[in-house]
Design an enzyme around this catalytic site. Structure first.
Site, short mmCIF file in Angstrom:
data_model
loop_
_atom_site.label_atom_id
_atom_site.label_comp_id
_atom_site.label_asym_id
_atom_site.label_seq_id
_atom_site.Cartn_x
_atom_site.Cartn_y
_atom_site.Cartn_z
N CYS A 57 14.10 9.88 7.47
CA CYS A 57 13.98 9.54 8.89
C CYS A 57 15.32 9.45 9.61
CB CYS A 57 13.22 8.22 9.04
SG CYS A 57 13.93 6.87 8.08
N GLU B 8 11.12 15.93 15.24
CA GLU B 8 11.44 15.67 13.84
C GLU B 8 10.73 16.70 12.96
OE1 GLU B 8 11.78 11.77 10.97
OE2 GLU B 8 10.01 11.93 12.25
N GLU C 145 9.57 0.72 11.05
CA GLU C 145 10.71 1.61 10.82
C GLU C 145 10.15 3.01 10.86
OE1 GLU C 145 12.77 4.23 9.53
OE2 GLU C 145 12.89 3.36 7.52
N LYS D 178 0.84 -1.19 0.00
CA LYS D 178 0.00 0.00 0.00
C LYS D 178 0.88 1.25 0.00
CE LYS D 178 -1.65 2.52 3.16
NZ LYS D 178 -1.46 3.83 2.45
#
Length: 482
Positions: A284, A385, A249, A175
């Site tokens: 990331c 972040e 992750e 997906k």
């Protein structure tokens, strides 16, 4: 409209349904702000059809045997290499990744590496206690894996997740997000062309409904999710209701420690180039949180500023462009909001950047490469972040304090340090709370090295044998010998 992005139909087995239950929406080019395509939105019905196709596909894939699975994956790599120019242009259009990034090379290294694992899966032998006999283990595929990838680098994300599952003998329902469906769909077409049986790799672009349906589907044995921690919690809640394992992750705020004895040419180039350039900072594991020793702080900041101001912001289809737009207008506004908040906070100063794209770039979702220095360790900018081209630089004067600040984070994906002292390098690498640590450079994301996080950056590994084992289960067989 562009022919490259003309077909957003899901790929279910070897069929492409012309419509989906949730209809279609416009796809906007992040570099121009203009509608460039229509995207069909997959939902629960498309996921169900794909999962059913995957069950049949996995049986055919397993029946091929390891040698033919290996060869099919190698053919897929060759087809992707031949199609690389097209795939890179698709990525530039759908998510703004500059052609200069050439992500196909990294993806190809992962596909070819795991193709090599497909015929090397083995178990173990032992002698059981208390009986005359022997025991051995079989490492078997789980069956059908649900893979949910992010929008920031679809080609690499597929190579680091779906390919691992397929090399282990599984089928995949992938997906991709509706923001970036086109590279994934082309990947699926090439898999069929490579001779991989229909149903082994199914592609259903979708949003929350498709994701929920994929996690809950009884035919799906495990979920691999790459994304943010907020959505990951929802993934885990649904998976827990179905007692389904997950590999996550997730995000990061990777610390980069610059000690007084570091090679400043290397350290400054890496700090700027690896935090601001790749994916316009939308990665990331990028080193977006720098801690620089006071003895070299000012010189280091000046060097980082010079690098940041040299990067070309522009059209991702222009080979000269180094940094493209962020994914969409909402992301650009969010990032500018973070920058404005950092300007208002005490203790830090804007060194360079801090604005939207100017002139011809004003219509797109461009954000200038931005550097703040003298940032407080406990500030929002240094702790959260950003997922954009924004770098924060914090000063330290004591090595132990630097390590303590680096570890004072809920994230733990990557960490970096720069020093010429070998003893310090090993000691600090051992002390840093991160799944991956690089010394005097960037993590290469090599396929033979396990990659993954600790703390709120997830669990599970991609890369090496550990990455293959994420998608296998162990069956123990006991033979009584009389």
């Amino acid at each position: 409209m562009t022919d490259l992005l003309s077909d957003s139909r899901p790929l279910i087995g070897d069929t492409r349904p012309a419509t989906t239950g949730l209809g279609a929406r416009d796809h906007v080019n992040p570099a121009t702000g203009q509608v460039q395509a229509r995207v069909l939105i997959g939902g629960a019905s498309e996921i169900d059809a794909a999962a059913r196709a995957a069950v049949l596909g996995q049986r055919a894939w397993q029946a091929l045997g390891p040698e033919k699975r290996r060869d099919s994956l190698l053919r897929l790599a060759d087809l992707i290499e031949a199609d690389a120019a097209k795939l890179l242009r698709m990525a530039a259009l759908e998510c703004g990744t500059p052609l200069s990034s050439n992500s196909s090379g990294l993806a190809l290294s992962w596909i070819r590496y795991y193709a090599g694992w497909a015929d090397k899966i083995e178990g173990s032998y032992s002698e059981p206690f208390g009986i005359a006999g022997l025991a051995y283990s079989r490492h078997e595929p789980i069956g059908v894996i649900g893979v949910i990838i992010p929008w920031n680098s679809p080609l690499v994300a597929i190579a680091m997740t779906a390919i691992l599952a397929m090399a282990a003998g599984n089928a995949v329902v992938l997906k991709p997000p509706t923001q970036t469906p086109f590279v994934a769909l082309r990947f699926g077409e090439l898999a069929l062309e490579a001779g991989i049986p229909a149903g082994v790799l199914n592609i259903v672009p979708g949003d929350a409904e498709a994701g929920e349906a994929l996690i809950a589907h009884p035919a799906v044995g495990k979920i691999s999710f790459t994304g943010g921690d907020i959505v990951a919690k929802a993934v885990m809640r649904t998976a827990a209701e179905h007692l389904k394992p997950v590999a996550l992750e997730l995000g990061g705020k990777s610390a980069n420690l610059i000690f007084a004895d570091a090679d400043l040419d290397v350290a400054a180039a890496m700090a700027a180039g690896c935090s601001l350039v790749p994916l316009a900072g939308q990665g990331c594991v990028l080193p977006t949180r720098v801690y620089a020793h006071g003895a070299i702080f000012d010189e280091f900041v000046d060097r980082v500023r010079a690098h940041a101001e040299s990067y070309a912001l522009g059209d991702p289809l222009d080979p000269a462009t180094i940094i493209g737009p962020v994914i969409n207008e909402a992301a650009a506004q969010r990032i500018i909001g973070v920058i404005d908040r950092a300007k208002a906070e005490s203790g830090g100063r804007l060194v360079t950047g801090g604005r939207r794209g100017q002139g011809d770039l004003a219509a797109g979702s461009f954000v200038e490469p931005t550097v703040f220095a003298g940032v407080a360790h406990d500030s929002h900018l240094a702790r959260e972040e950003v997922f954009g081209p924004v770098l924060s630089i914090v000063r330290f004067d004591d090595d132990a304090d630097a390590v303590a600040m680096a570890n004072d984070s809920r994230f733990g994906l990557g960490a970096y340090l720069h020093t010429r002292d070998l003893s310090r390098a090993h000691k600090v690498a051992a002390a840093l709370e991160a799944g991956c640590v690089a010394v005097n450079g960037m993590l290469p994301m090599a396929p033979n090295q396990p990659f993954g996080g600790v703390k709120q950056s997830g669990f599970g590994r991609e890369g090496g044998r550990a990455g293959l084992e994420e998608f296998m289960q162990i069956k123990q067989v006991l033979m009584h010998l009389r």
